[in-house]
Scaffold this active site. Structure first.
Site, short mmCIF file in Angstrom:
data_model
loop_
_atom_site.label_atom_id
_atom_site.label_comp_id
_atom_site.label_asym_id
_atom_site.label_seq_id
_atom_site.Cartn_x
_atom_site.Cartn_y
_atom_site.Cartn_z
N LYS A 28 0.81 -1.22 0.00
CA LYS A 28 0.00 0.00 0.00
C LYS A 28 0.85 1.28 0.00
O LYS A 28 0.40 2.32 -0.47
CB LYS A 28 -0.97 0.00 1.17
N GLU A 84 -9.73 6.58 3.60
CA GLU A 84 -10.53 5.56 4.27
C GLU A 84 -9.62 4.41 4.63
O GLU A 84 -8.57 4.23 4.02
CB GLU A 84 -11.61 5.06 3.30
N SER A 142 1.97 -9.76 -0.70
CA SER A 142 1.54 -8.37 -0.60
C SER A 142 1.85 -7.70 0.74
O SER A 142 2.03 -6.49 0.81
CB SER A 142 0.05 -8.26 -0.90
C1 LIG Z 1 -5.06 -4.12 1.69
C2 LIG Z 1 -4.32 -5.35 1.44
C3 LIG Z 1 -4.69 -6.27 0.42
C4 LIG Z 1 -5.93 -6.10 -0.40
O1 LIG Z 1 -5.98 -4.95 -1.20
P1 LIG Z 1 -5.71 -4.99 -2.75
O2 LIG Z 1 -6.04 -3.62 -3.19
O3 LIG Z 1 -6.59 -6.03 -3.35
O4 LIG Z 1 -4.28 -5.33 -2.95
C5 LIG Z 1 -3.89 -7.37 0.21
N1 LIG Z 1 -2.79 -7.61 0.95
C6 LIG Z 1 -2.41 -6.76 1.94
C7 LIG Z 1 -1.20 -7.10 2.73
C8 LIG Z 1 -3.15 -5.62 2.22
O5 LIG Z 1 -2.76 -4.80 3.21
#
Ligand SMILES: *Cc1c(COP(=O)(O)O)cnc(C)c1O
Length: 400
Positions: free
Chosen positions: A91, A113, A380
């Site tokens: 993010k 948000e 992620s």
């Molecule tokens: C917020 C988040 C997601 C989901 O959001 P996407 O916009 O689909 O990427 C996935 N993995 C992590 C670690 C997150 O913080």
């Protein structure tokens, strides 16, 4: 123009666009103009790359998961380590891109948000770095569940405003942010956290996140001399997935997005927008797949991971699915929980629960693929934030 670019009004095929009240048209026009003026500006991109490198810690490694691969006995699994970025998830890439844009547009106040708090933390972080006022809207139910992230945001100097309407979660926090934006548009920038919402957000967030795939593609080519056979990523709003996929769309590479299968197939028990109950609809400014009941009311959703727990999905994903370019699967709470433990114990990497959905699918398909096959899973985010939820889930299962 590539068929992977939206048209001028922000449509990929029939998906996307801008479904907003009249009062939001002017702010979105201003944002679109501001973004397109900088999108291919060399100086802006130099600045963006500087903060990605020196503040966020890019490039992130592409790591070969040797023990997991051996254990599964099929395709070789590589992990794109977004968990190693500053603040611990992808993010931050988008937050940096947008705050640089906000500064260029002369905005002094940032609103955002947040659901689980990850996007709120990323936003509060960049606001602290650039000395901008920061207000984060968060459902009171989420505030209760994510105490630690609320405290992190406050430490970073942000004001966290509880939202007490609706289900008191992410959807309601987005509504409240849009309301604030309309009221304070002259000095305020709305820093949206996923590839969602009205045009130009889905495109802009995808652009800022596509550094993930550009790096991964280059790293994989340098290491293996070829491209991977498959890419796997979890899909909430869809930003980490499209961030990984985008650079490979023109290549002959299979791509799989993994949604939250939750605790069952019934409406209300999951957040799999492409499964039963998902129909084309409009939610929060964009046309995409939306989980809804027979009367067209937005359905309640459930997932073990707050970051995947949302009734709609970014419009570009709906398009990529409609043309057959990307496949979508889902992983249940139980499968994500098992994958969370598996990656932790086998590789020494504790993934976020969101990420664990992608890992779960990789664990499912790797054994069915030949040993020469390769796949990249987008890691992620890191899982420290989820340890309490996992402990509660474990206890809950023991009682059942
Ligand atoms: C917020 C988040 C997601 C989901 O959001 P996407 O916009 O689909 O990427 C996935 N993995 C992590 C670690 C997150 O913080």
């Amino acid at each position: 123009m590539s068929k992977y670019e939206p048209d001028e009004r922000g449509y990929w095929g029939e998906f996307g666009g801008r479904f907003v009240p009249e009062t939001l048209v002017a702010p979105l026009d201003e944002l679109t103009a501001g973004y397109f003026a900088l999108r291919s500006d060399e100086e802006f991109n130099r600045e963006f790359n500087y903060y990605l490198r020196d503040f966020a810690g890019r490039p992130t490694p592409l790591y070969f998961a040797e023990r997991l691969t051996e254990k599964l006995g099929g395709a070789r699994i590589f992990l794109k380590r977004e968990d190693l970025t500053h603040t611990g998830a992808h993010k931050i890439n988008n937050a940096i891109g947008q705050i640089l844009l906000a500064r260029r547009m002369g905005k002094t106040r940032i609103i955002a948000e947040t659901g689980a708090g990850q996007h709120g933390v990323a936003t509060a972080t960049v606001c602290a770095r650039f000395g901008l006022e920061c207000v984060i809207y968060m459902g009171t139910e989420d505030i209760r569940r994510q105490e630690l992230n609320v405290f992190r945001m406050r430490m970073l100097g942000a004001e966290v405003r509880g939202v007490d309407s609706g289900s008191r979660t992410l959807k309601d926090a987005i509504n409240e942010s849009l309301r604030d934006w309309v009221t304070n548009v002259s000095n305020t920038y709305y820093l949206l956290g996923s590839a969602l919402g009205p045009h130009p957000y889905p495109l802009m967030v995808r652009d800022f996140q596509s550094v993930i795939g550009r790096e991964a593609r280059e790293q994989f080519l340098a290491r293996e001399g070829s491209l991977p056979d498959a890419l796997v990523a979890c899909v909430g709003g869809g930003s980490n997935a499209i961030g990984l996929f985008h650079a490979f769309l023109e290549d002959n590479v299979r791509m799989i997005g993994v949604e939250a299968g939750g605790s069952g197939d019934e409406l209300g028990m999951h957040a799999a927008r492409f499964a039963a109950g998902g129909h084309i609809g409009i939610l929060q400014g964009t046309k995409s797949y939306v989980l809804q009941d027979a009367a067209g009311q937005v359905a309640a959703t459930h997932s073990i991971s707050a970051g995947l727990d949302y009734a709609s999905i970014g419009p570009e994903h709906s398009y990529l699915r409609s043309i057959g370019r990307v496949e979508y699967a889902s992983a249940s709470d139980d499968e994500a929980f098992a994958a969370f433990k598996e990656l932790s114990a086998t590789e020494g990497i504790i993934p976020a629960l969101e990420t664990a959905h992608g890992i779960a699918h990789a664990i499912r398909i790797a054994p069915t693929l030949p040993r020469e096959a390769t796949m990249i899973v987008n890691l992620s985010g890191r899982g420290d934030k989820d340890l309490m939820s996992v402990a509660e889930y474990e206890n809950g299962r023991a009682e059942r």
